[in-house]
Scaffold this active site. Structure first.
Site, PDB file in Angstrom:
ATOM      1  N   LYS A   1      48.667  -5.160  27.657  1.00  0.00           N
ATOM      2  CA  LYS A   1      47.782  -4.038  27.902  1.00  0.00           C
ATOM      3  C   LYS A   1      47.228  -3.435  26.612  1.00  0.00           C
ATOM      4  O   LYS A   1      46.197  -2.759  26.615  1.00  0.00           O
ATOM      5  CB  LYS A   1      48.556  -2.923  28.631  1.00  0.00           C
ATOM      6  CG  LYS A   1      49.131  -3.273  29.963  1.00  0.00           C
ATOM      7  CD  LYS A   1      49.923  -2.062  30.493  1.00  0.00           C
ATOM      8  CE  LYS A   1      50.725  -2.432  31.711  1.00  0.00           C
ATOM      9  NZ  LYS A   1      51.635  -1.307  32.096  1.00  0.00           N
ATOM     10  N   GLY A   2      47.932  -3.614  25.526  1.00  0.00           N
ATOM     11  CA  GLY A   2      47.723  -2.796  24.343  1.00  0.00           C
ATOM     12  C   GLY A   2      46.329  -2.780  23.762  1.00  0.00           C
ATOM     13  O   GLY A   2      45.938  -1.815  23.107  1.00  0.00           O
TER      14      GLY A   2
ATOM     15  N   ASP B   1      45.936  -5.726  19.653  1.00  0.00           N
ATOM     16  CA  ASP B   1      46.124  -4.421  19.022  1.00  0.00           C
ATOM     17  C   ASP B   1      47.083  -4.473  17.833  1.00  0.00           C
ATOM     18  O   ASP B   1      46.883  -3.793  16.835  1.00  0.00           O
ATOM     19  CB  ASP B   1      46.624  -3.391  20.049  1.00  0.00           C
ATOM     20  CG  ASP B   1      47.847  -3.881  20.795  1.00  0.00           C
ATOM     21  OD1 ASP B   1      47.848  -5.041  21.231  1.00  0.00           O
ATOM     22  OD2 ASP B   1      48.811  -3.114  20.952  1.00  0.00           O
TER      23      ASP B   1
ATOM     24  N   ASP C   1      53.231  -7.986  15.336  1.00  0.00           N
ATOM     25  CA  ASP C   1      54.505  -7.469  14.828  1.00  0.00           C
ATOM     26  C   ASP C   1      55.356  -8.691  14.444  1.00  0.00           C
ATOM     27  O   ASP C   1      55.192  -9.243  13.359  1.00  0.00           O
ATOM     28  CB  ASP C   1      55.124  -6.618  15.946  1.00  0.00           C
ATOM     29  CG  ASP C   1      56.345  -5.831  15.534  1.00  0.00           C
ATOM     30  OD1 ASP C   1      57.244  -6.406  14.905  1.00  0.00           O
ATOM     31  OD2 ASP C   1      56.437  -4.640  15.850  1.00  0.00           O
TER      32      ASP C   1
ATOM     33  N   LYS D   1      51.606  -5.825  11.092  1.00  0.00           N
ATOM     34  CA  LYS D   1      52.864  -5.357  10.491  1.00  0.00           C
ATOM     35  C   LYS D   1      53.595  -6.569   9.910  1.00  0.00           C
ATOM     36  O   LYS D   1      54.543  -7.091  10.500  1.00  0.00           O
ATOM     37  CB  LYS D   1      53.705  -4.675  11.576  1.00  0.00           C
ATOM     38  CG  LYS D   1      54.797  -3.773  11.059  1.00  0.00           C
ATOM     39  CD  LYS D   1      55.697  -3.310  12.175  1.00  0.00           C
ATOM     40  CE  LYS D   1      55.075  -2.250  13.052  1.00  0.00           C
ATOM     41  NZ  LYS D   1      56.006  -1.812  14.134  1.00  0.00           N
TER      42      LYS D   1
ATOM     43  N   PHE E   1      57.333   2.386  14.119  1.00  0.00           N
ATOM     44  CA  PHE E   1      56.959   2.166  15.510  1.00  0.00           C
ATOM     45  C   PHE E   1      55.685   2.943  15.806  1.00  0.00           C
ATOM     46  O   PHE E   1      55.659   4.172  15.721  1.00  0.00           O
ATOM     47  CB  PHE E   1      58.075   2.575  16.461  1.00  0.00           C
ATOM     48  CG  PHE E   1      57.879   1.979  17.820  1.00  0.00           C
ATOM     49  CD1 PHE E   1      58.455   0.761  18.139  1.00  0.00           C
ATOM     50  CD2 PHE E   1      57.086   2.609  18.756  1.00  0.00           C
ATOM     51  CE1 PHE E   1      58.237   0.184  19.380  1.00  0.00           C
ATOM     52  CE2 PHE E   1      56.863   2.035  19.997  1.00  0.00           C
ATOM     53  CZ  PHE E   1      57.446   0.823  20.312  1.00  0.00           C
ATOM     54  N   LEU E   2      54.609   2.223  16.137  1.00  0.00           N
ATOM     55  CA  LEU E   2      53.297   2.827  16.326  1.00  0.00           C
ATOM     56  C   LEU E   2      52.990   3.060  17.798  1.00  0.00           C
ATOM     57  O   LEU E   2      53.341   2.237  18.653  1.00  0.00           O
ATOM     58  CB  LEU E   2      52.206   1.936  15.730  1.00  0.00           C
ATOM     59  CG  LEU E   2      52.359   1.566  14.261  1.00  0.00           C
ATOM     60  CD1 LEU E   2      51.136   0.789  13.786  1.00  0.00           C
ATOM     61  CD2 LEU E   2      52.587   2.803  13.408  1.00  0.00           C
TER      62      LEU E   2
ATOM     63  N   ASP F   1      51.902   1.536  23.068  1.00  0.00           N
ATOM     64  CA  ASP F   1      52.825   2.354  23.862  1.00  0.00           C
ATOM     65  C   ASP F   1      54.224   2.409  23.285  1.00  0.00           C
ATOM     66  O   ASP F   1      54.633   1.555  22.484  1.00  0.00           O
ATOM     67  CB  ASP F   1      52.925   1.800  25.283  1.00  0.00           C
ATOM     68  CG  ASP F   1      53.795   0.546  25.346  1.00  0.00           C
ATOM     69  OD1 ASP F   1      53.510  -0.414  24.590  1.00  0.00           O
ATOM     70  OD2 ASP F   1      54.765   0.524  26.118  1.00  0.00           O
TER      71      ASP F   1
ATOM     72  N   ARG G   1      49.818   5.603  25.295  1.00  0.00           N
ATOM     73  CA  ARG G   1      48.654   4.719  25.107  1.00  0.00           C
ATOM     74  C   ARG G   1      47.361   5.526  25.009  1.00  0.00           C
ATOM     75  O   ARG G   1      46.380   5.089  24.434  1.00  0.00           O
ATOM     76  CB  ARG G   1      48.517   3.743  26.282  1.00  0.00           C
ATOM     77  CG  ARG G   1      49.626   2.722  26.398  1.00  0.00           C
ATOM     78  CD  ARG G   1      49.226   1.640  27.394  1.00  0.00           C
ATOM     79  NE  ARG G   1      50.358   0.862  27.867  1.00  0.00           N
ATOM     80  CZ  ARG G   1      50.844  -0.216  27.249  1.00  0.00           C
ATOM     81  NH1 ARG G   1      50.303  -0.640  26.134  1.00  0.00           N
ATOM     82  NH2 ARG G   1      51.867  -0.873  27.758  1.00  0.00           N
TER      83      ARG G   1
END
Ligand code: PRP
Length: 177
Positions: free
Chosen positions: A43-44, A100, A103, A131, A152-153, A159, A165
């Site tokens: 979803k991000g 988005d 990581d 990241k 943690f973003l 989210d 979000r």
């Protein structure tokens, strides 16, 4: 982590807008005559995609793929699953994946492998935030917005346990001490 973590702005909505505009310029130079298919990883990336394509003044198509790692909260389990399939055939298409955040790289690497098997004409990756300190598998990013620290973003599509979000800025959750 309590239910109301402390948030601090990392990138303001103005900084995000400027970066999205810069990425759109780069993408326009490469894709203006290619009728690309932009694939947004849900979803991000929905908010990033929505803002990005408003800057792209040439023919394109959009599709979505739903990917999720097993488990919730701040830590990925490392196992990725397709939770929503593509609608479009991508064989021989110029495909640009919109993500988005990279990581560990597991989600993006899985996605690129999955799409590559469908034999697109080309396959590139546009990522808003990277990241690199958390990387477990290599990922080549063709268009990058921000390199981010190991925090943690949340916000702008990102989210924490499905929350935040909707924040217009990209924020980080302050560590509890
Ligand atoms: C988040 C984010 C990326 C992925 C990056 O997705 O949107 O897709 O994690 O992490 P990785 O590089 O360690 O794989 P998530 O699985 O949380 O689902 P969501 O997009 O629905 O929030």
């Amino acid at each position: 982590m309590d239910s109301q973590p402390k948030l601090r702005v990392l990138f303001s909505r103005q900084e995000i807008a400027a970066t999205v505009s810069r990425l759109a310029t780069e993408i326009s130079q490469d894709y203006h005559d290619k009728y690309p298919l932009l694939i947004s990883i849900l979803k991000g990336s929905f908010m990033f995609l929505a803002d990005l394509i408003r800057h792209l003044d040439f023919p394109l198509e959009v599709d979505f793929i739903g990917l999720a790692s097993y488990g919730k909260g701040r830590h990925t389990s490392g196992k990725i699953k397709v939770v929503q399939s593509l609608r479009s055939p991508i064989k021989d298409r110029e495909v640009l994946v919109i993500e988005d955040i990279v990581d560990t790289g597991l989600t993006t690497a899985f996605c690129l492998d999955y799409l590559r098997q469908k034999k697109p004409a080309s396959l590139k990756l546009c990522v808003l935030t990277d990241k690199p300190s958390r990387r477990q598998v290599p990922v080549t990013i063709d268009y990058l917005g921000f390199t981010v620290p190991n925090k943690f973003l949340v916000g702008y599509g990102l989210d924490w346990d499905e929350k935040f979000r909707n924040l217009p800025d990209i924020c980080f959750i302050e560590d509890e001490d």
